[in-house]
Design a protein around this motif. Structure first.
Motif, mmCIF file in Angstrom:
data_model
loop_
_atom_site.group_PDB
_atom_site.id
_atom_site.type_symbol
_atom_site.label_atom_id
_atom_site.label_comp_id
_atom_site.label_asym_id
_atom_site.label_seq_id
_atom_site.Cartn_x
_atom_site.Cartn_y
_atom_site.Cartn_z
ATOM 1 N N LYS A 120 0.737 -8.607 0.936
ATOM 2 C CA LYS A 120 -0.203 -8.597 -0.257
ATOM 3 C C LYS A 120 0.119 -9.258 -1.476
ATOM 4 N N GLN A 126 -5.842 -11.038 -7.178
ATOM 5 C CA GLN A 126 -6.696 -10.492 -7.955
ATOM 6 C C GLN A 126 -7.767 -9.556 -7.617
ATOM 7 N N ARG A 127 -7.581 -8.143 -7.842
ATOM 8 C CA ARG A 127 -8.594 -7.352 -7.433
ATOM 9 C C ARG A 127 -9.953 -7.219 -8.535
ATOM 10 N N ALA A 141 -4.587 -7.440 -3.737
ATOM 11 C CA ALA A 141 -5.923 -6.877 -3.030
ATOM 12 C C ALA A 141 -5.674 -6.952 -1.698
ATOM 13 N N SER A 144 -6.313 -5.108 2.603
ATOM 14 C CA SER A 144 -7.204 -4.110 2.262
ATOM 15 C C SER A 144 -5.245 -2.928 2.911
ATOM 16 N N ARG A 188 -13.603 1.740 0.197
ATOM 17 C CA ARG A 188 -13.350 0.557 -0.970
ATOM 18 C C ARG A 188 -14.416 -1.083 -1.678
ATOM 19 N N VAL A 193 -12.951 -1.552 -5.368
ATOM 20 C CA VAL A 193 -11.073 -2.066 -5.770
ATOM 21 C C VAL A 193 -10.898 -2.686 -4.748
ATOM 22 N N HIS A 194 -11.680 -3.269 -3.698
ATOM 23 C CA HIS A 194 -11.244 -4.097 -3.252
ATOM 24 C C HIS A 194 -12.513 -5.123 -2.474
ATOM 25 N N TRP A 195 -12.517 -6.881 -2.163
ATOM 26 C CA TRP A 195 -13.480 -7.312 -1.983
ATOM 27 C C TRP A 195 -13.224 -7.182 -0.540
ATOM 28 N N ASP A 198 -10.847 -8.599 1.612
ATOM 29 C CA ASP A 198 -9.891 -7.972 1.459
ATOM 30 C C ASP A 198 -9.627 -7.143 2.825
#
Length: 269
Positions: A120, A126-127, A141, A144, A188, A193-195, A198
């Protein structure tokens, strides 16, 4: 006969070592490729990530009850829960004398935790950001942590259960584990909060940890994990079966952890 069995055992351990190493190397290569695409802002990947997160965020924003349910699933499957399960498993294995197997479980949790934060901080992605977020999460991000921890935990628990159940039990265990990992990863993304990349990175990083830790322990103490698997099977066998059928041999070595002595007491000879 002894020489033949020994040769077969060594060959089997080499195959397992090669398999575990291959899992770690392949997952590491794919993770590295994905990390390069992320850091270089590869447009097709960015469009894919933005498309998925944007659609799911709009749905989550407009369906509060559904979003609350997804948040609950995400919280239940969080990193603390997953590592607590590994801690309980390691503690139980230690108490029944399977010390090397307990160390394997504990190492998966600790290396996974350390590796997660190292990756990380190294990528520092960035998230997703929204003016009206439905959930919040801190830290970088990629990858995950939820996805990585759930994949490691489910794989370890299935591995511990594998030689305690028959074929139907194995299929059920894999199905439950797979559904759990996919669901937690999806929550997620759905919460914004995540791609998606991620989550995929978390699964790949989990493969690196699982393969590398297992291969490292097998190189350090060849056959020790397999002996502990048989020790667990022997010591958790029903007491009545031990008395009525004392001559029954404990299960052979596991495909996950290797071959060795047939009786747990032989591990110390």
């Amino acid at each position: 006969m002894h020489l033949t069995n020994s040769s077969t055992s060594v060959t089997a351990r080499h195959r397992r070592l090669l398999r575990d190493s291959a899992v770690a190397v392949v997952c590491a290569a794919l993770f590295g490729l994905l990390a390069v695409l992320v850091t270089r802002h590869w447009q097709p990947l960015e469009r894919f990530d933005l498309g998925w997160v944007g659609e799911l965020h709009r749905y989550a924003r407009d369906h509060k009850i559904w979003t609350a349910s997804v948040q609950t699933l995400s919280d239940i499957g969080g990193t603390i829960t997953m590592r607590a399960l590994l801690g309980i498993a390691a503690g139980w294995l230690w108490l029944i004398g399977a010390r090397m197997l307990a160390g394997w479980v504990a190492a998966q949790a600790l290396v996974g935790w350390a590796g997660q934060w190292a990756l990380k901080l190294a990528v520092d992605r960035q998230r997703p950001s929204f003016t009206d977020p439905v959930s919040h999460a801190g830290g970088p991000a990629f990858p995950s942590g939820h996805a990585m921890a759930s994949a490691i935990t489910c794989a370890v628990l299935v591995g511990l259960l594998w030689y305690r159940v028959r074929r139907r039990g194995r299929i059920a265990a894999c199905a439950v584990a797979g559904a759990t990992v996919l669901t937690i990863g999806w929550t997620r993304i759905a919460l914004g909060v995540h791609w998606p990349s991620d989550v995929l990175a978390g699964w790949l990083a989990a493969g690196v940890v699982l393969g590398a830790v297992t291969a490292a322990i097998e190189l350090w103490r060849p056959g020790a994990l397999a002996r502990d698997v048989r020790r667990v099977n022997w010591r958790t066998r029903p007491r009545v079966q031990r008395i009525v059928v004392p001559a029954v041999r404990p299960p052979r070595g596991s495909d996950l952890l290797g071959d060795g002595a047939d009786h747990p007491d032989e591990a110390v000879r």
